[in-house]
Design a protein around this motif. Sequence first.
Motif, PDB file in Angstrom:
ATOM      1  N   TYR B  32      42.745  39.330  48.694  1.00 13.08           N
ATOM      2  CA  TYR B  32      43.832  38.389  48.463  1.00 13.08           C
ATOM      3  C   TYR B  32      45.121  39.079  48.924  1.00 13.08           C
ATOM      4  O   TYR B  32      45.268  40.287  48.761  1.00 13.08           O
ATOM      5  CB  TYR B  32      43.953  38.035  46.979  1.00 13.08           C
ATOM      6  N   GLY B  94      44.899  42.337  46.678  1.00 20.69           N
ATOM      7  CA  GLY B  94      44.097  42.333  45.466  1.00 20.69           C
ATOM      8  C   GLY B  94      42.632  42.117  45.789  1.00 20.69           C
ATOM      9  O   GLY B  94      42.301  41.437  46.762  1.00 20.69           O
ATOM     10  N   ALA B  95      41.776  42.693  44.959  1.00 20.87           N
ATOM     11  CA  ALA B  95      40.331  42.577  45.166  1.00 20.87           C
ATOM     12  C   ALA B  95      39.856  41.183  44.777  1.00 20.87           C
ATOM     13  O   ALA B  95      40.317  40.607  43.792  1.00 20.87           O
ATOM     14  CB  ALA B  95      39.595  43.628  44.344  1.00 20.87           C
ATOM     15  N   ARG B  96      38.914  40.672  45.568  1.00 21.37           N
ATOM     16  CA  ARG B  96      38.333  39.371  45.237  1.00 21.37           C
ATOM     17  C   ARG B  96      37.239  39.504  44.185  1.00 21.37           C
ATOM     18  O   ARG B  96      36.956  38.576  43.445  1.00 21.37           O
ATOM     19  CB  ARG B  96      37.742  38.730  46.491  1.00 21.37           C
ATOM     20  N   GLN B 101      38.910  43.554  40.078  1.00 18.29           N
ATOM     21  CA  GLN B 101      39.408  42.191  40.255  1.00 18.29           C
ATOM     22  C   GLN B 101      40.579  41.959  39.316  1.00 18.29           C
ATOM     23  O   GLN B 101      40.489  42.234  38.127  1.00 18.29           O
ATOM     24  CB  GLN B 101      38.297  41.191  39.953  1.00 18.29           C
ATOM     25  N   GLY B 102      41.648  41.459  39.850  1.00 17.56           N
ATOM     26  CA  GLY B 102      42.854  41.254  39.058  1.00 17.56           C
ATOM     27  C   GLY B 102      43.915  42.287  39.368  1.00 17.56           C
ATOM     28  O   GLY B 102      45.096  42.018  39.229  1.00 17.56           O
ATOM     29  N   ASN B 103      43.521  43.497  39.767  1.00 21.96           N
ATOM     30  CA  ASN B 103      44.512  44.524  40.066  1.00 21.96           C
ATOM     31  C   ASN B 103      45.121  44.293  41.447  1.00 21.96           C
ATOM     32  O   ASN B 103      44.470  43.814  42.357  1.00 21.96           O
ATOM     33  CB  ASN B 103      43.871  45.907  40.042  1.00 21.96           C
ATOM     34  N   LEU B 104      46.367  44.663  41.573  1.00 21.20           N
ATOM     35  CA  LEU B 104      47.062  44.574  42.851  1.00 21.20           C
ATOM     36  C   LEU B 104      47.488  45.959  43.308  1.00 21.20           C
ATOM     37  O   LEU B 104      47.844  46.808  42.492  1.00 21.20           O
ATOM     38  CB  LEU B 104      48.301  43.685  42.744  1.00 21.20           C
TER      39      LEU B 104
END
Lengths: 114, 116
Positions: B32, B94-96, B101-104
């Motif tokens: 993302y 960000g991880a899909r 997931q959720g971390n930027l």
Amino acid sequence: ETGVTQTPRHLVMGMTNKKSLKCEQHLGHNAMYWYKQSAKKPLELMFVYSLEERVENNSVPSRFSPECPNSSHLFLHLHTLQPEDSALYLCASSQVGAGNNEQFFGPGTRLTVL
Amino acid sequence: AQSVTQPDIHITVSEGASLELRCNYSYGATPYLFWYVQSPGQGLQLLLKYFSGDTLVQGIKGFEAEFKRSQSSFNLRKPSVHWSDAAEYFCAVGARYGGSQGNLIFGKGTKLSVKP
């Protein structure tokens, strides 16, 4: 109140003080984050809470102690800080698992350690 | 390692001129992608985001960004800059999926100054 709020907005403390930063999100999200923003450095992710459990601690010194009593509130307890801990501390929230990672940020707390 | 590079630390443009802020990322898969803006003393505000579909995404305040997979880039553009656009701009990925997931992951930011 809407979005993500943080209090106080400014904080000056001595190295021997104990203080706490507060963050509250009014978005119904299930994850909350603490970031540190120092001059000339990228945002540093400090802690991640998902469903009120700490899921990440990025090698943060123990003088920083997070607390997440429920999904809407996040605290950062501070004690015996160092001058290099002076920074803008940002809180964010997101809805993990909703198909996106969009994080919503609060206005930050400007911390000065004397 | 996952990373985001914003090669320009500081850019100055004249009011009314066009703007392009560069962002390159290193990631194992298509992440993302986000652009955030930060005014002095404030938190970060989302300008736009790319999840899937059309690689040209429109955001708030007249900004747009184009995802180019072959170049691992997500550059931010605006055709005509206003004085109120002076701020710092952050690119993030960000991880899909997976445990992160959720971390930027954020770039170091580009500070934009606008000349009258």
